[in-house]
Design a protein around this motif. Sequence first.
Motif: not given
Length: 505
Positions: A343, A345-346, A349, A368
Amino acid sequence: MADYTSLEEIRLQKVEQLRAAGIEPYPTRAQRTHTSKEAVAAFEAVEKDGKEIQATLTGRIRAMRSKGKLTFAHIEDGAGRIQIFLRINEIGQEQVDFFNKKFDLGDFIEVSGVLMRTRTGEITLLVYEFSLLAKAISPLPAAKDEVLEDGTVIRHAALEQPELRARQRYADLAVNPEVRETFRKRALLVKALRDFLDERDFLEVETPILQPLYGGAAARPFVTHHNELDQDMYLRISFELYLKRLLVGNLERVYEIGRDFRNEGVSYKHNPEFTQLEFYWAYADYLQVMEMTEQMVAYACEKVTGTTRVTYQGEELDFSPPWKRIQMSQGILDVSGIDINAYEDGDALFRAIKEKYPEKTPDPKSTRGKLIDFLLSEFLEPTLIQPTFLYDYPRDISPLAKSKPGDPLTVERFEGYAAGFELCNAFTELNDPLDQEQRFIEMGRDYDADDEEQHPMDEDYLRAMRYGMPPCGGFGMGVDRLAMLLTDKHSIRDVLLFPALRNEE
RNA sequence: GGGCGCGUAGCUCAAUGGAAGAGCAGUGGCCUUUUAAGCCAUUGGUUCUGGGUUCGAGUCCCAGCGCGCUCACCA
């Protein structure tokens, strides 16, 4: 004006009575020939030959047993306790009575006499002369110690209230010898760390505590104001940016042991001011720092406790190198089943975490890096009981660390853990001024404008770095936390002489 | 900051909503090898603070103060 208790009133009267009798209750000078420990050793050395040892001892009365024509007491000095014995045979009834009537537990006295052994075998000073050194007005908050045959001490009605012990550390120290021992160990720890670094040609330096800008960590600062300069100043939250300026100045190895201040919550492992050790090491990287860390901590552990294995809250911790090493993404994958590398990017995730662990509640606005930090503290940290290095951290929560070659999301950073909490934090330092400037800008963007944790742009630091900073490894460790581990204390308050407390009134 | 718990003599602790107590320390006495010395006698209380309920509150209720544990932030 103090309010005196009835017990204190009685002692105040004794002070007046002493003065009326021409005896100064707080004389200016004292002298002694032996500490309690030295006296015992001196006696044991000549006991067989029947030689007489005269001694003058000083200390605080901790126990008194009067039998009319004789009195036994224990006095305590910095080295320990020793029994003293007053008898009419040597000093007369009047003097024995005087001692019994005017002296109290807690008083400091000076006693001269001859060392002997009592019928029960205890080495004791038979007193020929005694005098008061300092009268105690307030009774020490302790009752009695019972010494069992095997030497163990049972303290009856000891001072136990945590609040009183922390607020009146002087009384705690006076009454609980193991507290004195804790702080002796703490001093040994600091000395060991200093010796270790000195031996490796690290230069001890002092950098500003009052700073025009704070930085080097993610924390809210204390703010104060300089009147003459008419400018706000911050109490430092780390030493990092100043120590690295010194590397620009060709000081290749520097360290500082000192106080950091963070305006955050107080807990069993957090105090608003705490002692930090930081060092910076030119031409080293985080792997070399890792190696030195385990050596340094093992060295300190051994100096303080005599061994590299310590029992902490029932768990045996083994600090001898090498420590376990866990690559962070692998560690998180192992304990949570989430592969952070999948993942980028935030948001992605965050969705992955919510899908797998619907009951967990990370902040949806997290970056992230903050989400990875969440996974770390939620799943991985509690499992790190034995000393362990966790390495390779996300870039966006590490604005001062250098990227891992070929991996733009990751930096060369590690943290040392033991007993489930963070002990130290280190990285290969970012020394590219343009990258550093970019990181400051990113940090400013990633956090809300009112987020006091954001790293302010430090133009002077960038100016220094533009002169060229050698590649280097840097390291920071909470000394109080290590002191907790080495003294088996659950709370940071127990390794701070005067922990932060709310005002009494 | 949130949740839970605690606050009684100098210290350590008791007290079902019904007379505020014990041990140690203190004070007075007896006692020439004691050691948590012992024996006899005895002093000591704003029960954290302020309200409320009740015939009656240390105890129940509300608010505040302080501390502890814990969660959050952080090292």
